[in-house]
Design an enzyme around this catalytic site. Sequence first.
Site, mmCIF file in Angstrom:
data_model
loop_
_atom_site.group_PDB
_atom_site.id
_atom_site.type_symbol
_atom_site.label_atom_id
_atom_site.label_comp_id
_atom_site.label_asym_id
_atom_site.label_seq_id
_atom_site.Cartn_x
_atom_site.Cartn_y
_atom_site.Cartn_z
ATOM 1 N N ASN A 180 0.386 -1.255 5.235
ATOM 2 C CA ASN A 180 1.337 -0.546 6.105
ATOM 3 C C ASN A 180 0.732 -0.660 7.491
ATOM 4 O OD1 ASN A 180 3.279 1.810 4.606
ATOM 5 N ND2 ASN A 180 1.517 1.129 3.415
ATOM 6 N N LYS A 188 -9.429 1.996 -1.669
ATOM 7 C CA LYS A 188 -9.614 1.406 -0.331
ATOM 8 C C LYS A 188 -10.964 1.782 0.284
ATOM 9 C CE LYS A 188 -6.957 1.073 4.021
ATOM 10 N NZ LYS A 188 -5.677 1.514 4.629
ATOM 11 N N GLU A 205 0.862 -1.197 0.000
ATOM 12 C CA GLU A 205 0.000 0.000 0.000
ATOM 13 C C GLU A 205 0.893 1.241 0.000
ATOM 14 O OE1 GLU A 205 -1.506 0.702 3.970
ATOM 15 O OE2 GLU A 205 -3.328 1.679 3.223
ATOM 16 N N CYS A 260 -4.747 -3.080 2.743
ATOM 17 C CA CYS A 260 -4.437 -3.050 4.178
ATOM 18 C C CYS A 260 -5.597 -3.382 5.104
ATOM 19 C CB CYS A 260 -3.797 -1.714 4.555
ATOM 20 S SG CYS A 260 -3.001 -1.834 6.173
ATOM 21 N N GLU A 275 -5.943 8.343 8.285
ATOM 22 C CA GLU A 275 -6.479 7.989 6.953
ATOM 23 C C GLU A 275 -7.862 8.575 6.718
ATOM 24 O OE1 GLU A 275 -5.762 4.234 4.995
ATOM 25 O OE2 GLU A 275 -4.692 3.575 6.771
ATOM 26 N N ASN A 297 -7.097 6.231 -1.432
ATOM 27 C CA ASN A 297 -5.976 5.320 -1.193
ATOM 28 C C ASN A 297 -6.187 4.174 -2.198
ATOM 29 O OD1 ASN A 297 -4.102 3.511 -0.195
ATOM 30 N ND2 ASN A 297 -4.591 3.905 1.954
#
Length: 301
Positions: free
Chosen positions: A193, A123, A46, A168, A142, A106
């Site tokens: 991550n 994401k 990611e 992720c 995020e 993302n």
Amino acid sequence: MRIVNVAAAQMGPIQKADSREAVVKRMIALMDEAKAKGADLIVYPELALTTFFPRWYVEDRAEFDNWFEREMPSAATKPLFERAAQHQMAMNFGYAELTPDGHHFNTAILTDKSGKIVGKYRKVHLPGHVEYDTKRSHQHLEKRYFEPGDLGFKVWRELGGIIGMAICNDRRWPETYRVMGLQGVEMVLIGYNTPSVNAEKSEEGIEKRLFHNRLSVQAGAYQNSTWVVAVGKAGVEDGHPLFGGSLIVDPNGEIVAEARTEDDEVLVHACDLDATIFGKTTIFDFARHRRIEHYGLITSQ
Ligand code: CDT
């Protein structure tokens, strides 16, 4: 047999000061190693092009737009696409995407063996928080810097099989795998991550966190009879540790390869997509065994 030789290209830390060009050089070195080991698909983490920037709080989030890519391939990533085409290697990597109409995602992409982008995923499950949180040992912003993905969990017919993507935190949610499982997915590619330290529970050790990584990925693979390739960015980024533990898991849920370092490291495994058939036609034959009349709650709240 339908073999996909997949390379899990774990990456060591990327510091704030590292340029995209320097990172792309590392990615190309990993790709060359994967090629030497016979890979025809390479999977990177990611946000592979930068440090994990959501750990920093800024008032004016527009200041952070320099972490985002406005086009892909970009000038900095073009050499990676060219090398992939030269090696006839499909690839998957994550990056922060800024769309022409100003949306921040993302994102991960899938290319075919000629280096053409054939799939995009944004994401869906964004962890963390929006505002600075004084109670945490480190920030995970995020929800501040990205919008939830708007493309759903699609699959792509590539490499002689059915390929899906997630990013992720998505790997911890059974729905992620099941929505792709219902489309017959045979290999799910996941970059991550993950901080080695729980920001809200400092006593939780890295072993428990690695266990939850394996548990989520192995369960998703087994319960949907699919290969899963989960690839981390690892090591200490500007003082903040991320765990490694990249995994290739077979459709029985068993680990067939696992990273041992917290640095750039390539794992290659010959994955037979036909190994998904037994589970998909027996215990996880969804058409025969699911009881959707009892599942309504899952999507109604
Ligand atoms: N990048 C990412 O999604 N990391 C999360 C950490 C969660 S802690 C707020 C993960 O699920 O690994």
